[in-house]
Design a protein around this motif. Structure first.
Motif, PDB file in Angstrom:
ATOM      1  N   ALA A  82     -37.205 -32.653 -61.634  1.00 39.75           N
ATOM      2  CA  ALA A  82     -37.475 -34.078 -61.405  1.00 39.75           C
ATOM      3  C   ALA A  82     -37.822 -34.268 -59.930  1.00 39.75           C
ATOM      4  N   HIS A  83     -38.966 -33.735 -59.519  1.00 43.27           N
ATOM      5  CA  HIS A  83     -39.300 -33.703 -58.098  1.00 43.27           C
ATOM      6  C   HIS A  83     -39.390 -35.096 -57.482  1.00 43.27           C
ATOM      7  N   SER A  84     -39.926 -36.022 -58.196  1.00 42.76           N
ATOM      8  CA  SER A  84     -40.116 -37.358 -57.636  1.00 42.76           C
ATOM      9  C   SER A  84     -38.804 -38.105 -57.465  1.00 42.76           C
ATOM     10  N   ALA A  85     -37.743 -37.602 -58.079  1.00 37.49           N
ATOM     11  CA  ALA A  85     -36.444 -38.284 -57.979  1.00 37.49           C
ATOM     12  C   ALA A  85     -35.655 -37.842 -56.743  1.00 37.49           C
ATOM     13  N   ASN A  86     -36.193 -36.932 -55.996  1.00 37.26           N
ATOM     14  CA  ASN A  86     -35.507 -36.495 -54.774  1.00 37.26           C
ATOM     15  C   ASN A  86     -35.490 -37.595 -53.728  1.00 37.26           C
ATOM     16  N   ALA A  87     -34.392 -37.658 -52.965  1.00 37.53           N
ATOM     17  CA  ALA A  87     -34.310 -38.606 -51.838  1.00 37.53           C
ATOM     18  C   ALA A  87     -35.244 -38.142 -50.725  1.00 37.53           C
ATOM     19  N   GLN A  88     -35.833 -39.102 -50.021  1.00 39.82           N
ATOM     20  CA  GLN A  88     -36.754 -38.753 -48.945  1.00 39.82           C
ATOM     21  C   GLN A  88     -36.034 -37.939 -47.855  1.00 39.82           C
ATOM     22  N   VAL A  89     -34.813 -38.349 -47.514  1.00 45.04           N
ATOM     23  CA  VAL A  89     -33.990 -37.602 -46.545  1.00 45.04           C
ATOM     24  C   VAL A  89     -32.672 -37.252 -47.237  1.00 45.04           C
ATOM     25  N   PRO A  90     -32.541 -36.025 -47.756  1.00 43.22           N
ATOM     26  CA  PRO A  90     -31.300 -35.640 -48.433  1.00 43.22           C
ATOM     27  C   PRO A  90     -30.160 -35.465 -47.425  1.00 43.22           C
ATOM     28  N   LEU A  91     -29.244 -36.406 -47.389  1.00 39.53           N
ATOM     29  CA  LEU A  91     -28.160 -36.379 -46.406  1.00 39.53           C
ATOM     30  C   LEU A  91     -27.289 -35.133 -46.565  1.00 39.53           C
ATOM     31  N   ALA A  92     -27.045 -34.723 -47.795  1.00 39.41           N
ATOM     32  CA  ALA A  92     -26.210 -33.548 -48.021  1.00 39.41           C
ATOM     33  C   ALA A  92     -26.854 -32.299 -47.416  1.00 39.41           C
ATOM     34  N   GLY A  93     -28.175 -32.169 -47.532  1.00 39.83           N
ATOM     35  CA  GLY A  93     -28.869 -31.028 -46.947  1.00 39.83           C
ATOM     36  C   GLY A  93     -28.839 -31.058 -45.432  1.00 39.83           C
ATOM     37  N   VAL A  94     -29.030 -32.254 -44.876  1.00 43.81           N
ATOM     38  CA  VAL A  94     -28.965 -32.390 -43.415  1.00 43.81           C
ATOM     39  C   VAL A  94     -27.582 -31.995 -42.892  1.00 43.81           C
ATOM     40  N   LEU A  95     -26.527 -32.493 -43.541  1.00 47.53           N
ATOM     41  CA  LEU A  95     -25.160 -32.163 -43.106  1.00 47.53           C
ATOM     42  C   LEU A  95     -24.848 -30.682 -43.309  1.00 47.53           C
ATOM     43  N   GLY A  96     -25.304 -30.120 -44.402  1.00 52.62           N
ATOM     44  CA  GLY A  96     -25.044 -28.702 -44.653  1.00 52.62           C
ATOM     45  C   GLY A  96     -25.693 -27.803 -43.621  1.00 52.62           C
ATOM     46  N   LEU A  97     -26.963 -28.061 -43.302  1.00 55.57           N
ATOM     47  CA  LEU A  97     -27.666 -27.236 -42.318  1.00 55.57           C
ATOM     48  C   LEU A  97     -27.087 -27.447 -40.915  1.00 55.57           C
ATOM     49  N   TYR A  98     -26.722 -28.689 -40.618  1.00 55.23           N
ATOM     50  CA  TYR A  98     -26.070 -28.985 -39.324  1.00 55.23           C
ATOM     51  C   TYR A  98     -24.775 -28.183 -39.178  1.00 55.23           C
ATOM     52  N   THR A  99     -23.977 -28.131 -40.245  1.00 57.00           N
ATOM     53  CA  THR A  99     -22.686 -27.437 -40.179  1.00 57.00           C
ATOM     54  C   THR A  99     -22.875 -25.939 -40.013  1.00 57.00           C
ATOM     55  N   VAL A 100     -23.869 -25.369 -40.712  1.00 56.49           N
ATOM     56  CA  VAL A 100     -24.150 -23.941 -40.558  1.00 56.49           C
ATOM     57  C   VAL A 100     -24.562 -23.636 -39.116  1.00 56.49           C
ATOM     58  N   ALA A 101     -25.425 -24.467 -38.536  1.00 53.26           N
ATOM     59  CA  ALA A 101     -25.868 -24.246 -37.155  1.00 53.26           C
ATOM     60  C   ALA A 101     -24.725 -24.377 -36.163  1.00 53.26           C
ATOM     61  N   GLU A 102     -23.752 -25.218 -36.502  1.00 54.55           N
ATOM     62  CA  GLU A 102     -22.651 -25.443 -35.560  1.00 54.55           C
ATOM     63  C   GLU A 102     -21.561 -24.385 -35.673  1.00 54.55           C
ATOM     64  N   ARG A 103     -21.295 -23.877 -36.890  1.00 52.09           N
ATOM     65  CA  ARG A 103     -20.092 -23.086 -37.103  1.00 52.09           C
ATOM     66  C   ARG A 103     -20.318 -21.610 -37.435  1.00 52.09           C
ATOM     67  N   CYS A 104     -21.466 -21.229 -37.900  1.00 58.52           N
ATOM     68  CA  CYS A 104     -21.671 -19.857 -38.366  1.00 58.52           C
ATOM     69  C   CYS A 104     -22.125 -18.940 -37.237  1.00 58.52           C
ATOM     70  N   SER A 105     -22.126 -17.642 -37.513  1.00 58.95           N
ATOM     71  CA  SER A 105     -22.584 -16.659 -36.539  1.00 58.95           C
ATOM     72  C   SER A 105     -24.082 -16.779 -36.320  1.00 58.95           C
ATOM     73  N   ASP A 106     -24.556 -16.209 -35.230  1.00 59.71           N
ATOM     74  CA  ASP A 106     -25.980 -16.311 -34.904  1.00 59.71           C
ATOM     75  C   ASP A 106     -26.848 -15.709 -36.009  1.00 59.71           C
ATOM     76  N   ARG A 107     -26.445 -14.559 -36.530  1.00 63.93           N
ATOM     77  CA  ARG A 107     -27.239 -13.914 -37.574  1.00 63.93           C
ATOM     78  C   ARG A 107     -27.352 -14.803 -38.806  1.00 63.93           C
ATOM     79  N   ALA A 108     -26.229 -15.388 -39.220  1.00 58.79           N
ATOM     80  CA  ALA A 108     -26.242 -16.257 -40.398  1.00 58.79           C
ATOM     81  C   ALA A 108     -27.049 -17.526 -40.135  1.00 58.79           C
ATOM     82  N   ARG A 109     -26.890 -18.079 -38.956  1.00 55.76           N
ATOM     83  CA  ARG A 109     -27.594 -19.332 -38.630  1.00 55.76           C
ATOM     84  C   ARG A 109     -29.106 -19.154 -38.687  1.00 55.76           C
ATOM     85  N   TRP A 110     -29.609 -18.134 -37.983  1.00 56.89           N
ATOM     86  CA  TRP A 110     -31.054 -17.950 -37.920  1.00 56.89           C
ATOM     87  C   TRP A 110     -31.622 -17.503 -39.266  1.00 56.89           C
TER      88      TRP A 110
END
Length: 395
Positions: A82-110
Motif C-alpha cells: 500500500a505504497h500510497s498509504a505511507n506517511a510523507q515523513v515516517p516519524l518512527a523511521g526518523v527516530l529509529g535512524l537517529y537512535t542508531v546514529a547516536e548509540r551504535c558503533s561506527d561500523r553499525a552506524r555507517w
C-alpha cells in the motif's frame, strides 16, 4: 529559553520508556492518519501494519538496531502492498535512524546509513521522492551523530572536572601536610632548644647554689631567658595557626644576627662555643636565613643533650651563590664500624628536621661523625638563587 529549560527539567524526571511510548503513540497516530487520508479505502490490516511501524519504539534506546529492523520490515511491507498509504515523513523511521546514529558503533552506524540510502533510492517511485527520502534519512543520521558527539564532549568535560577536583583535593592535602610538617619543625626546634638548656641549668643550679652563688644566679637567668625566648617564638607560631591571613607577618623568621644570643645562652650551660659568622654575607633570602638559623640551633641542642662535648664551633659563610653552615663539636661522637661506616647511628627527629629544612630551600644537609670518628659534624649547603639541589657535602 526559560520554557525550554522547564521542559528539559520536566522530561529529565520521566522514565525513558514513558517518553518513548509517548513518541510511539504519536508516530502511530501519524501513520494511521496517512492511511485514513489516502484516496484509497484501505482494509483494516493496512491500519494494523501502519501501527506496527511504531510499536517497537519504546525499546529504541535498549536495542536500536533491532527496533530499526522491525520498523523497516513493517515499513517495507506497507510500502510494497500500500505504497500510497505511507506517511510523507515516517516519524518512527526518523527516530529509529537517529537512535542508531547516536548509540551504535561506527561500523553499525555507517552500514545502516548506506543500506537506508540505497533503500530510499530503490524503493521510491520518483526522483523527487527519492531525494526527499534521502535528505530525511541523512538529516536524522546527522542529528543523531551531532548529539552523540555532544554527549561525548560532556562526558570528557565531566571527567576533566572530576580529575581537576581530585588534583585540587590532593594539592590541598599536600599543602596542609607540608604546613603541619613546617609547624612541627618550628615547635620542635623552639621547644627542644629551650627545654634542653633549661633542664641542664636547672640540674646544675642546686649543685652550685652554695659554693658558687654567682654561677647559680647565671644558671637561673639562663633558664628565664630561654623560657621567655621560647614563649615569644611559640606565640608567633600559634599566631599563624589562629590567623592564617597573617602568616607572613607572624611566622617565625629568625635572622642569623640572632645566633649571638643563642650562642650566649648555650655558653651559660657550660659549653664553650665559637661562632664564626663571616662578613659580607649580604642580603639573604628570608627562608634560607631562617633555615640556617634553625639548623645551627638544632645542632647545638643535640650537642648539649647528647655529645658530652665541652666545645663546639659554628661556621657560617657564603661561597658564591651557596650559604655554607657547619657545626662541629669535640664530644664522644659516633662509633665507626670496621668498614669505616657509622655504627648503629640512625639520627633522631631533630636531624631529620635539619635535612628537611635544607631540602625545603633546595639544598642538602648531612650529619655524622667528625674526622676519624671524633666529635660530631653537621654541615649544610643552602643555595641562594633559585631552588635546586647542590652537591653532597659533609658526613
Amino acid at each position: 529559553m526559560e520554557r525550554v529549560a522547564r521542559w528539559r527539567t520536566w522530561t529529565a524526571g520521566l522514565s525513558p520508556y514513558v517518553l518513548d511510548s509517548s513518541l510511539a503513540l504519536v508516530s502511530a497516530g501519524i501513520a494511521v492518519w496517512a492511511v485514513y487520508n489516502d484516496d484509497t479505502r484501505w482494509p483494516t490490516w493496512v491500519y494494523l501494519l501502519a501501527v506496527a511501524t511504531a510499536v517497537p519504539l519504546p525499546w529504541r534506546r535498549r536495542a536500536p538496531l533491532t527496533v530499526l529492523a522491525l520498523y523497516s520490515a513493517a515499513e517495507i511491507t506497507l510500502s510494497v502492498l500500500a505504497h500510497s498509504a505511507n506517511a510523507q515523513v515516517p516519524l518512527a523511521g526518523v527516530l529509529g535512524l537517529y537512535t542508531v546514529a547516536e548509540r551504535c558503533s561506527d561500523r553499525a552506524r555507517w552500514s545502516v546509513l548506506a543500506v537506508t540510502v540505497v533503500g530510499n533510492v530503490v524503493g521510491t517511485h520518483s526522483p523527487n521522492g527519492a531525494l526527499f527520502s534521502v535528505l530525511t534519512s541523512a538529516g536524522s543520521f546527522v542529528f543523531g551523530a551531532l548529539v552523540r558527539t555532544q554527549r561525548q564532549l560532556v562526558r570528557v568535560e565531566a571527567e576533566r572536572a572530576r580529575e581537576a577536583g581530585v588534583r585540587a583535593a590532593s594539592e590541598a592535602a599536600r599543602a596542609v601536610a607540608e604546613e603541619r610538617s613546617r609547624i612541627a619543625r618550628e615547635m620542635h626546634d623552639i621547644l627542644a632548644h629551650a627545654v634542653s638548656l633549661m633542664v641542664i641549668q636547672a640540674e646544675a643550679g642546686p649543685l652550685v647554689v652554695r659554693d658558687n652563688p654567682d654561677r647559680a644566679i647565671r644558671a637561673f637567668d639562663t633558664i628565664a631567658d630561654s623560657g621567655r625566648d621560647a614563649m615569644v617564638q611559640l606565640r608567633r607560631v600559634l599566631g599563624v595557626l589562629k590567623d592564617p591571613e597573617a602568616g607572613r607577618e607572624l611566622a617565625p623568621q629568625p635572622r642569623l644576627a640572632e645566633l649571638a644570643d643563642v650562642v650566649e645562652r648555650v655558653r651559660r650551660s657550660g659549653l664553650g662555643v665559637e661562632l664564626e659568622l663571616a662578613d659580607g654575607l649580604g642580603a639573604l633570602p628570608a627562608d634560607v636565613e631562617a633555615a640556617a638559623f634553625r639548623i645551627v640551633q638544632e645542632a647545638l641542642t643535640n650537642t648539649v643533650k647528647h655529645s658530652g662535648a665541652d666545645r663546639a664551633a659554628i661556621r657560617v659563610r657564603r661561597s658564591g651563590e651557596v650559604l655554607e653552615v657547619v657545626v662541629s663539636d669535640n664530644g664522644r661522637g659516633v662509633p665507626l664500624a670496621a668498614d669505616r661506616t657509622v655504627a648503629g647511628w640512625s639520627g633522631g627527629r631533630g636531624l631529620v628536621g635539619i635535612r628537611e629544612r635544607a631540602a625545603a630551600c633546595g639544598g642538602r644537609a648531612e650529619a655524622g661523625p667528625g674526622p676519624e670518628g671524633r666529635g660530631f659534624l653537621v654541615s649544610a649547603r643552602l643555595p641562594l638563587g633559585p631552588a635546586g639541589v647542590v652537591e653532597r657535602v659533609g658526613g
